[in-house]
Design a protein around this motif. Structure first.
Motif, mmCIF file in Angstrom:
data_model
loop_
_atom_site.group_PDB
_atom_site.id
_atom_site.type_symbol
_atom_site.label_atom_id
_atom_site.label_comp_id
_atom_site.label_asym_id
_atom_site.label_seq_id
_atom_site.Cartn_x
_atom_site.Cartn_y
_atom_site.Cartn_z
ATOM 1 N N GLY A 83 28.474 52.715 42.423
ATOM 2 C CA GLY A 83 28.438 52.973 40.992
ATOM 3 C C GLY A 83 28.949 51.849 40.112
ATOM 4 O O GLY A 83 28.947 51.980 38.892
ATOM 5 N N ASN A 84 29.386 50.736 40.711
ATOM 6 C CA ASN A 84 29.883 49.616 39.915
ATOM 7 C C ASN A 84 28.745 48.622 39.709
ATOM 8 O O ASN A 84 28.363 47.904 40.629
ATOM 9 N N ASP A 85 28.186 48.568 38.502
ATOM 10 C CA ASP A 85 27.005 47.741 38.269
ATOM 11 C C ASP A 85 27.310 46.400 37.614
ATOM 12 O O ASP A 85 26.402 45.605 37.371
ATOM 13 N N THR A 86 28.565 46.109 37.308
ATOM 14 C CA THR A 86 28.942 44.791 36.805
ATOM 15 C C THR A 86 30.107 44.248 37.624
ATOM 16 O O THR A 86 30.953 45.010 38.101
ATOM 17 N N GLY A 87 30.138 42.934 37.785
ATOM 18 C CA GLY A 87 31.201 42.301 38.549
ATOM 19 C C GLY A 87 31.914 41.251 37.722
ATOM 20 O O GLY A 87 31.288 40.585 36.874
ATOM 21 N N LEU A 88 33.188 41.095 37.960
ATOM 22 C CA LEU A 88 33.997 40.150 37.198
ATOM 23 C C LEU A 88 34.079 38.821 37.939
ATOM 24 O O LEU A 88 34.558 38.753 39.071
ATOM 25 N N LEU A 89 33.606 37.768 37.285
ATOM 26 C CA LEU A 89 33.745 36.407 37.798
ATOM 27 C C LEU A 89 34.989 35.793 37.178
ATOM 28 O O LEU A 89 35.075 35.635 35.955
ATOM 29 N N THR A 90 35.960 35.466 38.016
ATOM 30 C CA THR A 90 37.185 34.838 37.536
ATOM 31 C C THR A 90 37.089 33.326 37.683
ATOM 32 O O THR A 90 36.209 32.805 38.377
ATOM 33 N N SER A 91 37.984 32.611 37.038
ATOM 34 C CA SER A 91 37.993 31.156 37.125
ATOM 35 C C SER A 91 38.257 30.726 38.564
ATOM 36 O O SER A 91 39.270 31.085 39.159
ATOM 37 N N GLY A 92 37.323 29.986 39.127
ATOM 38 C CA GLY A 92 37.455 29.545 40.506
ATOM 39 C C GLY A 92 37.148 30.622 41.529
ATOM 40 O O GLY A 92 37.327 30.401 42.726
ATOM 41 N N GLY A 93 36.696 31.790 41.063
ATOM 42 C CA GLY A 93 36.419 32.902 41.967
ATOM 43 C C GLY A 93 34.941 33.075 42.256
ATOM 44 O O GLY A 93 34.109 32.225 41.924
ATOM 45 N N TYR A 116 25.724 43.817 46.275
ATOM 46 C CA TYR A 116 25.290 44.408 47.540
ATOM 47 C C TYR A 116 24.209 45.439 47.249
ATOM 48 O O TYR A 116 24.280 46.183 46.263
ATOM 49 N N VAL A 117 23.188 45.497 48.123
ATOM 50 C CA VAL A 117 22.129 46.490 47.981
ATOM 51 C C VAL A 117 21.517 46.764 49.349
ATOM 52 O O VAL A 117 21.522 45.886 50.224
ATOM 53 N N ASP A 118 21.045 47.978 49.547
ATOM 54 C CA ASP A 118 20.283 48.329 50.745
ATOM 55 C C ASP A 118 18.801 48.220 50.397
ATOM 56 O O ASP A 118 18.275 49.027 49.623
ATOM 57 N N PRO A 136 33.923 32.358 33.273
ATOM 58 C CA PRO A 136 34.405 33.666 33.761
ATOM 59 C C PRO A 136 33.947 34.787 32.843
ATOM 60 O O PRO A 136 33.810 34.609 31.630
ATOM 61 N N GLY A 137 33.699 35.941 33.430
ATOM 62 C CA GLY A 137 33.259 37.090 32.648
ATOM 63 C C GLY A 137 32.565 38.107 33.532
ATOM 64 O O GLY A 137 32.502 37.961 34.764
ATOM 65 N N GLN A 138 32.030 39.134 32.899
ATOM 66 C CA GLN A 138 31.328 40.192 33.610
ATOM 67 C C GLN A 138 29.845 39.830 33.750
ATOM 68 O O GLN A 138 29.204 39.433 32.776
ATOM 69 N N TYR A 139 29.318 40.015 34.968
ATOM 70 C CA TYR A 139 27.918 39.714 35.230
ATOM 71 C C TYR A 139 27.284 40.860 36.011
ATOM 72 O O TYR A 139 27.975 41.669 36.647
ATOM 73 N N GLU A 140 25.951 40.872 35.948
ATOM 74 C CA GLU A 140 25.191 41.908 36.630
ATOM 75 C C GLU A 140 24.056 41.267 37.424
ATOM 76 O O GLU A 140 23.397 40.343 36.933
ATOM 77 N N PHE A 141 23.849 41.742 38.660
ATOM 78 C CA PHE A 141 22.760 41.259 39.502
ATOM 79 C C PHE A 141 21.678 42.329 39.590
ATOM 80 O O PHE A 141 21.970 43.517 39.709
ATOM 81 N N GLN A 173 25.020 46.788 43.584
ATOM 82 C CA GLN A 173 26.388 47.228 43.329
ATOM 83 C C GLN A 173 27.289 45.998 43.382
ATOM 84 O O GLN A 173 27.187 45.192 44.301
ATOM 85 N N MET A 174 28.174 45.879 42.378
ATOM 86 C CA MET A 174 28.906 44.638 42.176
ATOM 87 C C MET A 174 30.354 44.743 42.643
ATOM 88 O O MET A 174 30.913 45.833 42.792
ATOM 89 N N SER A 175 30.945 43.594 42.832
ATOM 90 C CA SER A 175 32.314 43.525 43.360
ATOM 91 C C SER A 175 33.350 43.623 42.247
ATOM 92 O O SER A 175 33.108 43.253 41.097
ATOM 93 N N SER A 176 34.523 44.135 42.625
ATOM 94 C CA SER A 176 35.693 44.165 41.745
ATOM 95 C C SER A 176 36.928 43.883 42.581
ATOM 96 O O SER A 176 36.951 44.179 43.775
ATOM 97 N N ARG A 177 37.940 43.354 41.947
ATOM 98 C CA ARG A 177 39.191 43.061 42.654
ATOM 99 C C ARG A 177 40.118 44.264 42.574
ATOM 100 O O ARG A 177 40.221 44.940 41.547
ATOM 101 N N VAL A 178 40.808 44.530 43.670
ATOM 102 C CA VAL A 178 41.782 45.622 43.723
ATOM 103 C C VAL A 178 43.101 45.103 43.161
ATOM 104 O O VAL A 178 43.732 44.220 43.743
#
Length: 261
Positions: free
Chosen positions: A102-112, A117-119, A203-208, A224-229
């Motif tokens: 359910g997470n459709d945007t991912g956060l790109l951090t500086s240097g990150g 992911y998709v099936d 850096p910012g929020q992106y969507e694939f 489905q996009m990545s997020s940091r815990v």
């Protein structure tokens, strides 16, 4: 006086005890059951003693009650151990990037790195990766070839692209982003080694989003996009919640993929 005529107020009061673990209301625990049996034996009619079969049946009932108590203790111990293991496992994810349902945007951090992911439901050809901003603006369209049915992962650092662990060679002239960073005079800026500084997405929020030909039809696949815990919360009931960057929350069973960075 038969055994059923024993007065619970006059006789059984002497057998009432207070234990460190009070029994639940309207439930007959092991200690109370044993005390009741002893009271019945002490106050039975000598001329009409308790029937052997009835006494054996009561003993069997006592064994059943004791077995249930022991089973409950074992279950409580197992649940406590399970909760501790779940908390330990969840705490090890702090600082890691995860992909959750359910997470459709991912956060790109500086240097990150931001990941998707998709099936893929079936073999797909002529696949195209669309990289969008958080507000839906199309930034880049990058061809990524064909892909068989199954899991597909994409990793992007704002410059380099990796699909299923393999680096994709990008033609910078085909990207919308200018290749180099320029100063106010229009000259290409150089790093400390004198090399041109290449421009990357900030850096910012992106969507694939993926498009491809599946069974002769062009289909769109949302990744489905990545997020940091950032942290982990455990409720009073033992439920573990992952607190993700950006305010999103997820449970352990929602994790689709754990990333190494």
């Amino acid at each position: 006086m038969s055994i059923n005529e024993v007065s619970s107020n006059s006789v059984l009061d002497q057998y009432r005890t207070n234990t460190s673990t009070p029994e639940k209301e309207n439930e007959l625990g092991r200690n109370a059951f044993l005390e009741l049996m002893v009271a019945q034996l002490n106050n039975q009619n000598p001329l009409e003693p308790t029937d052997n079969q009835a006494f054996v049946a009561q003993l069997a009932q006592f064994s059943t009650v004791e077995g249930i108590d022991n089973l409950n203790d074992s279950a409580d111990s197992m649940m406590s151990q399970f909760t501790s293991n779940a908390a330990l496992q969840a705490s090890s994810l702090v600082g890691q990037s995860v992909i959750v349902e359910g997470n459709d945007t991912g956060l790109l951090t500086s240097g990150g790195v931001v990941s998707g992911y998709v099936d893929v439901p079936a073999s797909a050809s002529n696949m195209m990766l669309n990289i969008k901003s958080a507000n839906g603006q199309l930034l880049e369209q990058i061809p990524v070839g064909n892909h068989a049915q199954g899991a597909m992962s994409v990793r992007w650092d704002g410059y380099n692209l990796m699909v299923d662990g393999e680096i994709i060679e990008l033609d910078r002239s085909q990207l919308n982003l200018e290749q180099y960073v320029y100063d106010d005079n229009g000259d290409i800026m150089l790093d400390d080694d004198g090399n041109p500084i290449e421009r990357v997405y900030p850096p910012g929020q992106y969507e694939f989003e993926l498009t491809g030909s599946i069974g002769g039809d062009t289909e769109q696949l949302d990744m489905q996009m990545s997020s940091r815990v950032d942290s982990v919360t455990m409720s009073a009931t033992g439920t573990v919640t992952l607190n993700l960057t950006g305010g999103q929350r997820a449970t352990m069973d929602q994790i689709k993929q754990i990333l190494d960075a």
